[in-house]
Write an enzyme that holds these catalytic residues in place. Structure first.
Site, PDB file in Angstrom:
ATOM      1  N   GLY A  83     -20.812   2.597  24.842  1.00 48.71           N
ATOM      2  CA  GLY A  83     -21.600   1.476  25.344  1.00 48.71           C
ATOM      3  C   GLY A  83     -21.197   1.136  26.752  1.00 48.71           C
ATOM      4  N   GLU A  99     -26.232   4.748  27.707  1.00 49.99           N
ATOM      5  CA  GLU A  99     -24.774   4.798  27.620  1.00 49.99           C
ATOM      6  C   GLU A  99     -24.300   5.796  26.564  1.00 49.99           C
ATOM      7  OE1 GLU A  99     -22.314   3.553  29.368  1.00 49.99           O
ATOM      8  OE2 GLU A  99     -23.335   2.117  30.655  1.00 49.99           O
ATOM      9  N   GLU A 103     -22.008   8.992  27.549  1.00 51.20           N
ATOM     10  CA  GLU A 103     -20.632   9.066  27.062  1.00 51.20           C
ATOM     11  C   GLU A 103     -20.403  10.098  25.968  1.00 51.20           C
ATOM     12  OE1 GLU A 103     -19.290   5.129  26.056  1.00 51.20           O
ATOM     13  OE2 GLU A 103     -19.533   4.414  28.113  1.00 51.20           O
ATOM     14  N   SER A 117     -21.483 -11.437  21.348  1.00 52.52           N
ATOM     15  CA  SER A 117     -20.362 -12.332  21.614  1.00 52.52           C
ATOM     16  C   SER A 117     -20.110 -12.406  23.114  1.00 52.52           C
ATOM     17  CB  SER A 117     -19.101 -11.855  20.880  1.00 52.52           C
ATOM     18  OG  SER A 117     -18.795 -10.526  21.224  1.00 52.52           O
ATOM     19  N   PRO A 118     -19.668 -13.581  23.583  1.00 50.89           N
ATOM     20  CA  PRO A 118     -19.320 -13.712  24.996  1.00 50.89           C
ATOM     21  C   PRO A 118     -17.985 -13.025  25.264  1.00 50.89           C
ATOM     22  CG  PRO A 118     -18.868 -15.760  23.851  1.00 50.89           C
ATOM     23  CD  PRO A 118     -19.508 -14.828  22.853  1.00 50.89           C
ATOM     24  N   GLU A 154     -12.410  11.104  25.616  1.00 49.10           N
ATOM     25  CA  GLU A 154     -12.400  11.809  24.338  1.00 49.10           C
ATOM     26  C   GLU A 154     -13.340  11.073  23.395  1.00 49.10           C
ATOM     27  OE1 GLU A 154      -8.984  13.074  21.037  1.00 49.10           O
ATOM     28  OE2 GLU A 154      -8.616  11.358  22.338  1.00 49.10           O
TER      29      GLU A 154
END
Length: 186
Positions: A83, A99, A103, A117-118, A154
């Protein structure tokens, strides 16, 4: 805690040094009247589970979670979820797909929003306020070779029953993993 705009000393509109705290999330220029708000950046994280069928209710400790090892600071070398930050003009879902591809090399088949969540993400000595959005994601071929790239050094599959939240270096990701495991373990 310092003001989120503490490092910004000059008005971005006119360059004046009369750029001061207006309220808890903004600074206002005393010369031109411009007000700048420090709203959170959008970020995503994926819970990619290797399984055959079912949704969140059927995820079990024997299923596997795809995690990546961070290639860069902050928290370099610790575990993370695929992410990252959403780009401008990109939806959270588009950012999540991009993302994951960057990745891991994997293509998203489906995603289901879980929770948000913040967070404060430390970058270049500055706390960047984010709103992290977490998704349960299925990929088109979970048996395909995962190719760690971009921010991931990884990529590995870990049985959900062996996932240890303490191995995740970023506080918001660690907390998301805790929430996810509580949902799975029910």
């Amino acid at each position: 805690m310092e003001h989120p705009l503490e490092k910004f000393k000059f008005c971005p509109a006119c360059g004046s040094q009369l750029f001061s705290v207006n309220n808890f999330k903004s600074k206002r220029c005393g010369s031109c009247g411009f007000t700048y708000y420090a709203n959170p950046c959008s970020a995503t994280a994926a819970f990619i589970v290797r399984r055959t069928v079912g949704g969140i209710a059927e995820v079990s400790g024997s299923d596997e979670l795809l995690v990546v090892r961070r290639a860069k600071e902050p928290a370099k070398g610790t575990l993370d979820l695929p992410g990252g930050f959403c780009d401008m003009y990109e939806t959270a879902e588009e950012g999540m797909r991009r993302e994951i591809k960057e990745e891991t090399g994997l293509d998203v088949a489906a995603m289901h929003y879980l929770f948000s969540s913040p967070n404060v993400y430390m970058y270049s000595g500055m706390g960047v306020h984010t709103l992290d959005m977490d998704y349960l994601v299925s990929v088109k071929d979970s048996s395909a070779d995962v190719k760690a790239d971009d921010d991931a050094a990884e990529a590995l599959w870990i049985p959900i029953g062996k996932v240890n939240p303490a191995d995740f270096g970023l506080t918001s990701i660690r907390n998301a993993v805790i929430r996810f495991l509580a949902m799975v373990n029910g």
